[in-house]
Scaffold this motif. Structure first.
Motif, PDB file in Angstrom:
ATOM      1  N   THR A  46       0.899  -1.109  -0.108  1.00 49.25           N
ATOM      2  CA  THR A  46       0.203  -0.141   0.031  1.00 49.25           C
ATOM      3  C   THR A  46       0.737   1.130   0.089  1.00 49.25           C
ATOM      4  OG1 THR A  46      -0.196  -0.075   2.366  1.00 49.25           O
ATOM      5  CG2 THR A  46      -1.844  -1.156   1.370  1.00 49.25           C
ATOM      6  N   GLU A  47       0.239   2.332  -0.168  1.00 43.55           N
ATOM      7  CA  GLU A  47       0.871   3.587  -0.265  1.00 43.55           C
ATOM      8  C   GLU A  47       1.532   3.901   1.118  1.00 43.55           C
ATOM      9  OE1 GLU A  47       1.432   5.548  -2.469  1.00 43.55           O
ATOM     10  OE2 GLU A  47      -0.316   5.490  -3.987  1.00 43.55           O
ATOM     11  N   PRO A  48       2.701   4.611   1.068  1.00 41.13           N
ATOM     12  CA  PRO A  48       3.355   5.288  -0.197  1.00 41.13           C
ATOM     13  C   PRO A  48       4.448   4.615  -0.765  1.00 41.13           C
ATOM     14  CG  PRO A  48       4.383   6.031   2.268  1.00 41.13           C
ATOM     15  CD  PRO A  48       3.386   5.039   2.656  1.00 41.13           C
ATOM     16  N   VAL A  49       4.563   3.136  -0.315  1.00 45.29           N
ATOM     17  CA  VAL A  49       5.689   2.266  -0.920  1.00 45.29           C
ATOM     18  C   VAL A  49       5.395   1.943  -2.371  1.00 45.29           C
ATOM     19  CG1 VAL A  49       6.727   0.063  -0.724  1.00 45.29           C
ATOM     20  CG2 VAL A  49       5.736   0.996   1.397  1.00 45.29           C
ATOM     21  N   PRO A  50       6.438   2.631  -3.396  1.00 44.19           N
ATOM     22  CA  PRO A  50       6.405   2.364  -4.550  1.00 44.19           C
ATOM     23  C   PRO A  50       6.076   0.887  -5.020  1.00 44.19           C
ATOM     24  CG  PRO A  50       8.388   3.644  -4.037  1.00 44.19           C
ATOM     25  CD  PRO A  50       7.731   3.098  -2.777  1.00 44.19           C
ATOM     26  N   ASP A  51       5.345   0.666  -6.163  1.00 38.52           N
ATOM     27  CA  ASP A  51       4.926  -0.436  -6.331  1.00 38.52           C
ATOM     28  C   ASP A  51       4.393  -0.633  -7.731  1.00 38.52           C
ATOM     29  OD1 ASP A  51       4.346  -3.688  -5.239  1.00 38.52           O
ATOM     30  OD2 ASP A  51       2.541  -2.996  -6.409  1.00 38.52           O
ATOM     31  N   TRP A  52       5.087  -1.740  -8.647  1.00 42.75           N
ATOM     32  CA  TRP A  52       4.575  -1.682 -10.160  1.00 42.75           C
ATOM     33  C   TRP A  52       2.996  -1.877 -10.145  1.00 42.75           C
ATOM     34  CZ3 TRP A  52       9.186  -4.871 -12.407  1.00 42.75           C
ATOM     35  CH2 TRP A  52      10.322  -4.129 -12.494  1.00 42.75           C
ATOM     36  N   GLY A  53       2.574  -2.858  -9.376  1.00 38.98           N
ATOM     37  CA  GLY A  53       1.204  -3.235  -9.606  1.00 38.98           C
ATOM     38  C   GLY A  53       0.121  -2.060  -9.328  1.00 38.98           C
ATOM     39  N   ARG A  54       0.424  -1.266  -8.153  1.00 35.90           N
ATOM     40  CA  ARG A  54      -0.456   0.060  -7.955  1.00 35.90           C
ATOM     41  C   ARG A  54      -0.093   0.818  -8.838  1.00 35.90           C
ATOM     42  NH1 ARG A  54       1.537   0.466  -3.360  1.00 35.90           N
ATOM     43  NH2 ARG A  54       2.625   2.452  -3.822  1.00 35.90           N
ATOM     44  N   MET A  55       0.771   1.037  -9.553  1.00 34.50           N
ATOM     45  CA  MET A  55       0.984   1.878 -10.629  1.00 34.50           C
ATOM     46  C   MET A  55       0.205   1.475 -11.818  1.00 34.50           C
ATOM     47  SD  MET A  55       5.062   2.692 -10.512  1.00 34.50           S
ATOM     48  CE  MET A  55       4.956   3.846 -11.874  1.00 34.50           C
ATOM     49  N   VAL A  58       2.314   2.780 -19.491  1.00 36.45           N
ATOM     50  CA  VAL A  58       3.052   2.190 -20.371  1.00 36.45           C
ATOM     51  C   VAL A  58       4.439   1.814 -19.532  1.00 36.45           C
ATOM     52  CG1 VAL A  58       4.595   2.526 -22.284  1.00 36.45           C
ATOM     53  CG2 VAL A  58       2.343   3.255 -22.592  1.00 36.45           C
ATOM     54  N   PHE A  59       4.764   2.711 -18.719  1.00 42.03           N
ATOM     55  CA  PHE A  59       6.378   2.431 -18.396  1.00 42.03           C
ATOM     56  C   PHE A  59       6.110   1.405 -17.169  1.00 42.03           C
ATOM     57  CE2 PHE A  59       6.542   6.957 -19.616  1.00 42.03           C
ATOM     58  CZ  PHE A  59       7.714   6.904 -20.772  1.00 42.03           C
ATOM     59  N   PRO A  60       5.208   1.177 -16.256  1.00 39.85           N
ATOM     60  CA  PRO A  60       5.218   0.079 -15.404  1.00 39.85           C
ATOM     61  C   PRO A  60       4.699  -1.362 -16.213  1.00 39.85           C
ATOM     62  CG  PRO A  60       3.368   1.338 -14.649  1.00 39.85           C
ATOM     63  CD  PRO A  60       4.128   2.277 -15.830  1.00 39.85           C
ATOM     64  N   GLY A  61       3.906  -1.161 -16.994  1.00 35.50           N
ATOM     65  CA  GLY A  61       3.736  -2.375 -17.572  1.00 35.50           C
ATOM     66  C   GLY A  61       4.750  -2.980 -18.437  1.00 35.50           C
ATOM     67  N   VAL A  62       5.537  -1.982 -19.150  1.00 32.89           N
ATOM     68  CA  VAL A  62       6.693  -2.379 -20.009  1.00 32.89           C
ATOM     69  C   VAL A  62       7.698  -2.931 -19.018  1.00 32.89           C
ATOM     70  CG1 VAL A  62       8.543  -1.657 -21.775  1.00 32.89           C
ATOM     71  CG2 VAL A  62       5.980  -1.017 -21.917  1.00 32.89           C
ATOM     72  N   ALA A  63       7.983  -2.298 -18.034  1.00 29.96           N
ATOM     73  CA  ALA A  63       8.980  -2.635 -16.866  1.00 29.96           C
ATOM     74  C   ALA A  63       8.690  -3.899 -16.557  1.00 29.96           C
ATOM     75  CB  ALA A  63       9.114  -1.644 -16.003  1.00 29.96           C
ATOM     76  N   LEU A  64       7.453  -4.355 -16.061  1.00 34.99           N
ATOM     77  CA  LEU A  64       7.089  -5.735 -15.639  1.00 34.99           C
ATOM     78  C   LEU A  64       7.103  -6.575 -16.557  1.00 34.99           C
ATOM     79  CD1 LEU A  64       5.935  -7.256 -13.305  1.00 34.99           C
ATOM     80  CD2 LEU A  64       3.399  -6.686 -13.909  1.00 34.99           C
ATOM     81  N   LEU A  65       6.772  -6.517 -17.864  1.00 32.27           N
ATOM     82  CA  LEU A  65       6.647  -7.342 -18.988  1.00 32.27           C
ATOM     83  C   LEU A  65       8.307  -7.748 -19.296  1.00 32.27           C
ATOM     84  CD1 LEU A  65       5.284  -8.747 -21.220  1.00 32.27           C
ATOM     85  CD2 LEU A  65       5.573  -6.905 -22.714  1.00 32.27           C
ATOM     86  N   LEU A  66       9.173  -6.825 -19.202  1.00 35.11           N
ATOM     87  CA  LEU A  66      10.662  -7.182 -19.477  1.00 35.11           C
ATOM     88  C   LEU A  66      11.352  -7.863 -18.615  1.00 35.11           C
ATOM     89  CD1 LEU A  66      11.883  -3.901 -21.388  1.00 35.11           C
ATOM     90  CD2 LEU A  66      11.244  -5.711 -22.265  1.00 35.11           C
ATOM     91  N   PHE A  67      10.862  -7.633 -17.441  1.00 34.62           N
ATOM     92  CA  PHE A  67      11.490  -8.334 -16.166  1.00 34.62           C
ATOM     93  C   PHE A  67      11.176  -9.764 -16.122  1.00 34.62           C
ATOM     94  CE2 PHE A  67      11.708  -9.696 -12.044  1.00 34.62           C
ATOM     95  CZ  PHE A  67      12.974  -9.515 -11.574  1.00 34.62           C
ATOM     96  N   VAL A  68       9.967  -9.853 -16.213  1.00 36.10           N
ATOM     97  CA  VAL A  68       9.474 -11.276 -16.224  1.00 36.10           C
ATOM     98  C   VAL A  68       9.839 -12.160 -17.323  1.00 36.10           C
ATOM     99  CG1 VAL A  68       7.300 -12.961 -16.131  1.00 36.10           C
ATOM    100  CG2 VAL A  68       7.292 -10.515 -14.844  1.00 36.10           C
ATOM    101  N   ILE A  69       9.813 -11.615 -18.702  1.00 39.14           N
ATOM    102  CA  ILE A  69      10.176 -12.396 -19.452  1.00 39.14           C
ATOM    103  C   ILE A  69      11.653 -12.652 -19.440  1.00 39.14           C
ATOM    104  CG2 ILE A  69      10.711 -12.018 -22.208  1.00 39.14           C
ATOM    105  CD1 ILE A  69       7.827 -10.730 -22.317  1.00 39.14           C
ATOM    106  N   ALA A  70      12.372 -11.799 -19.221  1.00 40.58           N
ATOM    107  CA  ALA A  70      14.008 -12.014 -19.209  1.00 40.58           C
ATOM    108  C   ALA A  70      14.213 -13.037 -17.963  1.00 40.58           C
ATOM    109  CB  ALA A  70      14.594 -10.644 -18.889  1.00 40.58           C
TER     110      ALA A  70
END
Length: 341
Positions: free
Chosen positions: A284-293, A309-321
């Motif tokens: 939860t807030e205020p901890v930064p988190d991709w899912g909440r973004m 776009v930015f959190p979605g692409v970052a999550l996609l790249l990390f999981v695929i890699a």
């Protein structure tokens, strides 16, 4: 899985002067040493690219405070609200493409006006910390349960098989959604703000509740096969204790399986943590988190699609890699695949 006889062995074909557990010399000479797993990964272009992406994310996570200091922003200040002209009256960035500029490289968060770039940086730390902790716990539990049950067999094996099948029958996502608030209510007094470490602990406990079962089942099957091999029977005949057999004879033959599981588990937990945060029961807030973004981006997607776009692409790249790296690690640790290359 390739099995390597690491335990002591005896046989009529062994020279009298050969030490137990040592293979005798042959007329053809010693077999050529297999290439190191890292060298095999580096020879694989896909594996090398995946490793580079994973290392980049790890470095960004470790160096997030330094990068943010050099960048001159942090993930908690509301720049859009504090500086006039950055957000409209409706809370949307005034500049195009989500407010991207020389001062805000990835734009501003709609509403609060926080910097997106630093939110992403610290979001990596959040996801990796939870994922690595959960992978460590589930791997430990899976090893303890799978090896012990596979070695003991009998009634223990049948009871474990029944328990595992019952647990796997539950809808995991619904249980994760239900368990998270229950654990939080037990650990935190009503009306008390939940500390950050408590949020991380709850997620690790929730993921660990079911994440160890697939590894335990896999190790149980592997150990059931290994315990009948000659090198294990030889160790027993020489009076080795159960602890010695498990630690020195069985575990070395499943360590590649453990490494592959741990590598593949990390991206799974990263995606699961983001999914729970998207549904409102994760960090939860205020901890930064991709899912909440991503959840916030879905709310303002029509007005400001850039933010999602930015959190979605970052999550996609990390999981695929990480998944591709797990495949490369599995191939590198498999002598049959390595030999084919």
């Amino acid at each position: 899985m390739a099995v390597v006889d690491t335990g002591p062995s005896t046989g009529a074909g062994m020279d009298p002067g050969t030490a137990p557990g040592t293979a005798p010399d042959t007329a053809a000479g010693p077999a050529p040493a297999a290439p190191e797993p890292l060298r095999r990964i580096l020879r694989d272009r896909v594996g090398t690219a995946a490793l580079a992406v994973v290392v980049l994310f790890l470095l960004l996570a470790l160096g997030a405070p330094l990068v943010a200091a050099l960048y001159g922003k942090n993930p908690v200040d509301h720049y859009g609200q504090n500086v006039p002209g950055l957000l409209s009256d409706g809370g949307l960035p005034m500049l195009p493409n989500g407010g991207i500029s020389g001062d805000f490289w990835f734009g501003l968060e709609p509403g609060l006006g926080r910097d997106v770039f630093t939110q992403l940086l610290y979001g990596i730390r959040t996801s990796l910390l939870i994922a690595f902790a959960a992978a460590t716990v589930t791997t430990t539990l899976g090893v303890l349960a799978g090896v012990a049950v596979g070695y003991l067999g009998g009634v223990t094996d049948r009871l474990f098989g029944f328990l595992a099948n019952v647990l796997l029958a539950f809808p995991t996502l619904l249980l994760l959604l239900a368990l998270s608030p229950v654990i939080q209510s037990r650990l935190v007094d009503p009306g008390t703000a939940e500390p950050e470490w408590m949020q991380f602990l709850v997620l690790v406990l929730v993921f660990s509740a079911f994440g160890w079962i697939p590894l335990a089942l896999s190790l149980r099957a592997a150990v059931r096969s290994l315990r009948e091999r000659d090198f294990v029977q030889s160790a027993r005949a020489q009076g080795a204790s159960r602890f010695h057999v498990v630690v020195h004879e069985l575990l070395p033959n499943v360590r590649s399986q453990l490494l592959v599981h741990a590598t593949m588990a990390v991206p799974t937990f990263v995606a699961s943590e983001a999914a729970l945060s998207f549904l409102g029961v994760g960090v939860t807030e205020p901890v930064p988190d991709w899912g909440r973004m991503i959840a916030r981006g879905s709310e303002v997607f029509q007005a400001d699609p850039t933010y999602m776009v930015f959190p979605g692409v970052a999550l996609l790249l990390f999981v695929i890699a990480f998944n591709l790296l797990g495949d490369a690690v599995r191939d590198a640790l498999d002598p049959r695949v390595g030999g084919a290359r």
